[in-house]
Design an enzyme around this catalytic site. Structure first.
Site, PDB file in Angstrom:
ATOM      1  N   VAL A   1     -31.911 -20.764  16.545  1.00  0.00           N
ATOM      2  CA  VAL A   1     -32.858 -21.882  16.669  1.00  0.00           C
ATOM      3  C   VAL A   1     -32.230 -23.256  16.412  1.00  0.00           C
ATOM      4  CG1 VAL A   1     -34.980 -20.565  16.210  1.00  0.00           C
ATOM      5  CG2 VAL A   1     -33.739 -21.615  14.282  1.00  0.00           C
TER       6      VAL A   1
ATOM      7  N   TYR B   1     -35.519 -25.968  -0.912  1.00  0.00           N
ATOM      8  CA  TYR B   1     -36.392 -25.193  -0.008  1.00  0.00           C
ATOM      9  C   TYR B   1     -37.771 -25.849   0.050  1.00  0.00           C
ATOM     10  CZ  TYR B   1     -39.170 -21.154   1.632  1.00  0.00           C
ATOM     11  OH  TYR B   1     -40.022 -20.320   2.324  1.00  0.00           O
ATOM     12  N   ALA B   2     -38.312 -26.211  -1.106  1.00  0.00           N
ATOM     13  CA  ALA B   2     -39.642 -26.842  -1.155  1.00  0.00           C
ATOM     14  C   ALA B   2     -39.655 -28.146  -0.364  1.00  0.00           C
ATOM     15  CB  ALA B   2     -40.040 -27.089  -2.605  1.00  0.00           C
TER      16      ALA B   2
ATOM     17  N   SER C   1     -37.817 -28.879   2.184  1.00  0.00           N
ATOM     18  CA  SER C   1     -37.788 -28.590   3.621  1.00  0.00           C
ATOM     19  C   SER C   1     -39.180 -28.174   4.100  1.00  0.00           C
ATOM     20  CB  SER C   1     -36.746 -27.509   3.945  1.00  0.00           C
ATOM     21  OG  SER C   1     -37.160 -26.228   3.509  1.00  0.00           O
ATOM     22  N   LYS C   2     -39.885 -27.378   3.301  1.00  0.00           N
ATOM     23  CA  LYS C   2     -41.223 -26.931   3.704  1.00  0.00           C
ATOM     24  C   LYS C   2     -42.237 -28.079   3.633  1.00  0.00           C
ATOM     25  CE  LYS C   2     -40.357 -22.679   4.835  1.00  0.00           C
ATOM     26  NZ  LYS C   2     -40.468 -22.241   6.235  1.00  0.00           N
TER      27      LYS C   2
ATOM     28  N   ILE D   1     -44.866 -13.137  -0.304  1.00  0.00           N
ATOM     29  CA  ILE D   1     -45.048 -12.070   0.678  1.00  0.00           C
ATOM     30  C   ILE D   1     -43.833 -11.143   0.584  1.00  0.00           C
ATOM     31  CG2 ILE D   1     -45.508 -11.551   3.124  1.00  0.00           C
ATOM     32  CD1 ILE D   1     -47.596 -13.502   1.878  1.00  0.00           C
TER      33      ILE D   1
HETATM   34  P1  NAD Z   1     -37.339 -13.071   6.727  1.00  0.00           P
HETATM   35  O1  NAD Z   1     -36.073 -13.493   6.075  1.00  0.00           O
HETATM   36  O2  NAD Z   1     -37.723 -11.639   6.680  1.00  0.00           O
HETATM   37  O3  NAD Z   1     -37.385 -13.556   8.239  1.00  0.00           O
HETATM   38  C1  NAD Z   1     -36.875 -14.793   8.627  1.00  0.00           C
HETATM   39  C2  NAD Z   1     -36.519 -14.700  10.098  1.00  0.00           C
HETATM   40  O4  NAD Z   1     -35.957 -15.948  10.523  1.00  0.00           O
HETATM   41  C3  NAD Z   1     -35.491 -13.607  10.375  1.00  0.00           C
HETATM   42  O5  NAD Z   1     -35.871 -12.898  11.539  1.00  0.00           O
HETATM   43  C4  NAD Z   1     -34.219 -14.407  10.638  1.00  0.00           C
HETATM   44  O6  NAD Z   1     -33.286 -13.745  11.490  1.00  0.00           O
HETATM   45  C5  NAD Z   1     -34.804 -15.650  11.292  1.00  0.00           C
HETATM   46  N1  NAD Z   1     -33.859 -16.770  11.318  1.00  0.00           N
HETATM   47  C6  NAD Z   1     -33.292 -17.403  10.266  1.00  0.00           C
HETATM   48  N2  NAD Z   1     -32.428 -18.338  10.715  1.00  0.00           N
HETATM   49  C7  NAD Z   1     -32.467 -18.286  12.079  1.00  0.00           C
HETATM   50  C8  NAD Z   1     -31.784 -18.989  13.097  1.00  0.00           C
HETATM   51  N3  NAD Z   1     -30.871 -19.937  12.816  1.00  0.00           N
HETATM   52  N4  NAD Z   1     -32.081 -18.693  14.396  1.00  0.00           N
HETATM   53  C9  NAD Z   1     -32.983 -17.734  14.705  1.00  0.00           C
HETATM   54  N5  NAD Z   1     -33.638 -17.024  13.763  1.00  0.00           N
HETATM   55  C10 NAD Z   1     -33.382 -17.300  12.463  1.00  0.00           C
HETATM   56  O7  NAD Z   1     -38.478 -13.969   6.040  1.00  0.00           O
HETATM   57  P2  NAD Z   1     -40.085 -13.955   6.124  1.00  0.00           P
HETATM   58  O8  NAD Z   1     -40.570 -13.735   4.748  1.00  0.00           O
HETATM   59  O9  NAD Z   1     -40.569 -13.115   7.229  1.00  0.00           O
HETATM   60  O10 NAD Z   1     -40.314 -15.514   6.429  1.00  0.00           O
HETATM   61  C11 NAD Z   1     -40.844 -16.026   7.628  1.00  0.00           C
HETATM   62  C12 NAD Z   1     -41.238 -17.473   7.376  1.00  0.00           C
HETATM   63  O11 NAD Z   1     -42.234 -17.527   6.341  1.00  0.00           O
HETATM   64  C13 NAD Z   1     -40.079 -18.344   6.888  1.00  0.00           C
HETATM   65  O12 NAD Z   1     -40.179 -19.619   7.488  1.00  0.00           O
HETATM   66  C14 NAD Z   1     -40.314 -18.434   5.399  1.00  0.00           C
HETATM   67  O13 NAD Z   1     -39.750 -19.602   4.839  1.00  0.00           O
HETATM   68  C15 NAD Z   1     -41.828 -18.441   5.340  1.00  0.00           C
HETATM   69  N6  NAD Z   1     -42.361 -18.027   4.039  1.00  0.00           N
HETATM   70  C16 NAD Z   1     -42.137 -16.768   3.542  1.00  0.00           C
HETATM   71  C17 NAD Z   1     -42.655 -16.444   2.286  1.00  0.00           C
HETATM   72  C18 NAD Z   1     -42.442 -15.081   1.665  1.00  0.00           C
HETATM   73  O14 NAD Z   1     -42.834 -14.912   0.503  1.00  0.00           O
HETATM   74  N7  NAD Z   1     -41.852 -14.127   2.343  1.00  0.00           N
HETATM   75  C19 NAD Z   1     -43.386 -17.385   1.561  1.00  0.00           C
HETATM   76  C20 NAD Z   1     -43.595 -18.641   2.095  1.00  0.00           C
HETATM   77  C21 NAD Z   1     -43.082 -18.952   3.340  1.00  0.00           C
END
Ligand code: NAD
Length: 258
Positions: free
Chosen positions: A74, A165-166, A168-169, A198
């Site tokens: 991405v 991280y915070a 960025s979000k 999650i």
């Molecule tokens: P995860 O690590 O399981 O999945 C993240 C996905 O992003 C993976 O498929 C990874 O390959 C992909 N990715 C990362 N860098 C990439 C790149 N340069 N190009 C293409 N793909 C890329 O995490 P998740 O928990 O499924 O998180 C999904 C989203 O939810 C994220 O944005 C995360 O910050 C957000 N989030 C997650 C939680 C949690 O507790 N899991 C909480 C708040 C926010």
């Protein structure tokens, strides 16, 4: 009786073309399945062929005609441009975008290197920004579209050991609100979904003790599942949410509630 009371609906995602980034696992993969179940054609972005292959193995055969993987990083602007050319030529439209790809590095403020900060901004903010640019151009043609950005409760309230991280979000959250204002007149809705904790690979490094500690602060009494988030995203992508834009929707079991 109000004149709009006949407008109650239960909309699926039939005939909608939806791009989901970071779709290979976790919330992204749950979202792919949820959107396919709801009738959408899903363009699932994966970073490499190996992760695309892994994802395809968990997609039901019955959805294979509506499932397409798009392999690119991405953060690669040139690849992104080519992918959108492909989407335009093959599908001629885009109805939904889920900016889900994300990375998280947790470090004390004093220990966070600029390179780590920049790496998180590249994926969590700049890539989402560019996806919104390209997607909105396609969506404008049909005067409709829904963009969902994956924020986080720490992007709204801050988090110890999570400053970069915070940040960025939080940037992504304010990008959503700005885009909602700017793109609304073109019929494009933009919302943020802010998950709490999650259970995915992103949080797999948390110890059992830490998870128990977090869970003790979740009024709903459990940690979140990827499907909890995917269900809300599917709603925001659907026409049931046609008057919802510029919002931050927490999916956190009330963890963030003061
Ligand atoms: P995860 O690590 O399981 O999945 C993240 C996905 O992003 C993976 O498929 C990874 O390959 C992909 N990715 C990362 N860098 C990439 C790149 N340069 N190009 C293409 N793909 C890329 O995490 P998740 O928990 O499924 O998180 C999904 C989203 O939810 C994220 O944005 C995360 O910050 C957000 N989030 C997650 C939680 C949690 O507790 N899991 C909480 C708040 C926010």
């Amino acid at each position: 009786m109000s004149p709009s009371s006949n407008n109650f609906t239960m909309q699926g995602l039939d005939n909608k073309v939806i791009l989901i980034t970071g779709a290979s696992r976790g919330i992204g993969a749950a979202c792919v399945n949820s959107c396919l179940e709801a009738g959408a054609t899903v363009l699932a972005n994966c970073r490499n062929a190996q992760s695309a292959e892994k994802l395809s193995l968990i997609i039901s055969e019955k959805f294979s005609k509506r499932f397409h993987s798009l392999i690119y990083d991405v953060t690669d602007s040139e690849a992104l441009k080519q992918q959108f050319k492909f989407i335009q030529s093959q599908f001629g439209r885009l109805d939904g975008l889920v900016n889900n790809a994300g990375v998280m590095q947790e470090q004390a403020l004093a220990m966070t290197r600029k390179i780590d900060l920049e790496a998180m901004f590249a994926v969590n903010v700049s890539a989402a920004f560019e996806h919104i640019q390209f997607a909105s151009r396609l969506m404008m043609r049909n005067k409709q579209g829904s963009i969902v950005n994956l924020g986080s409760i720490v992007g709204e309230y801050g988090g110890k050991g999570q400053a970069a991280y915070a940040m960025s979000k939080a940037s992504l959250s304010v990008l959503s609100k700005s885009a909602a204002k700017e793109l609304g007149p073109s019929g494009i809705r933009v919302n943020t979904v802010a998950p709490g904790f999650i259970e995915t690979d992103l949080t797999a490094h948390y110890s059992e003790a830490k998870k128990q500690e977090i869970m003790a602060n979740v009024p709903l009494g459990r940690l979140g599942l990827d499907s909890d988030v995917a269900n809300v995203i599917r709603f925001l992508l659907s026409d049931d949410a046609q008057y919802v834009s510029g919002q931050v929707i927490g999916v956190d079991g009330a963890l963030s509630f003061p």
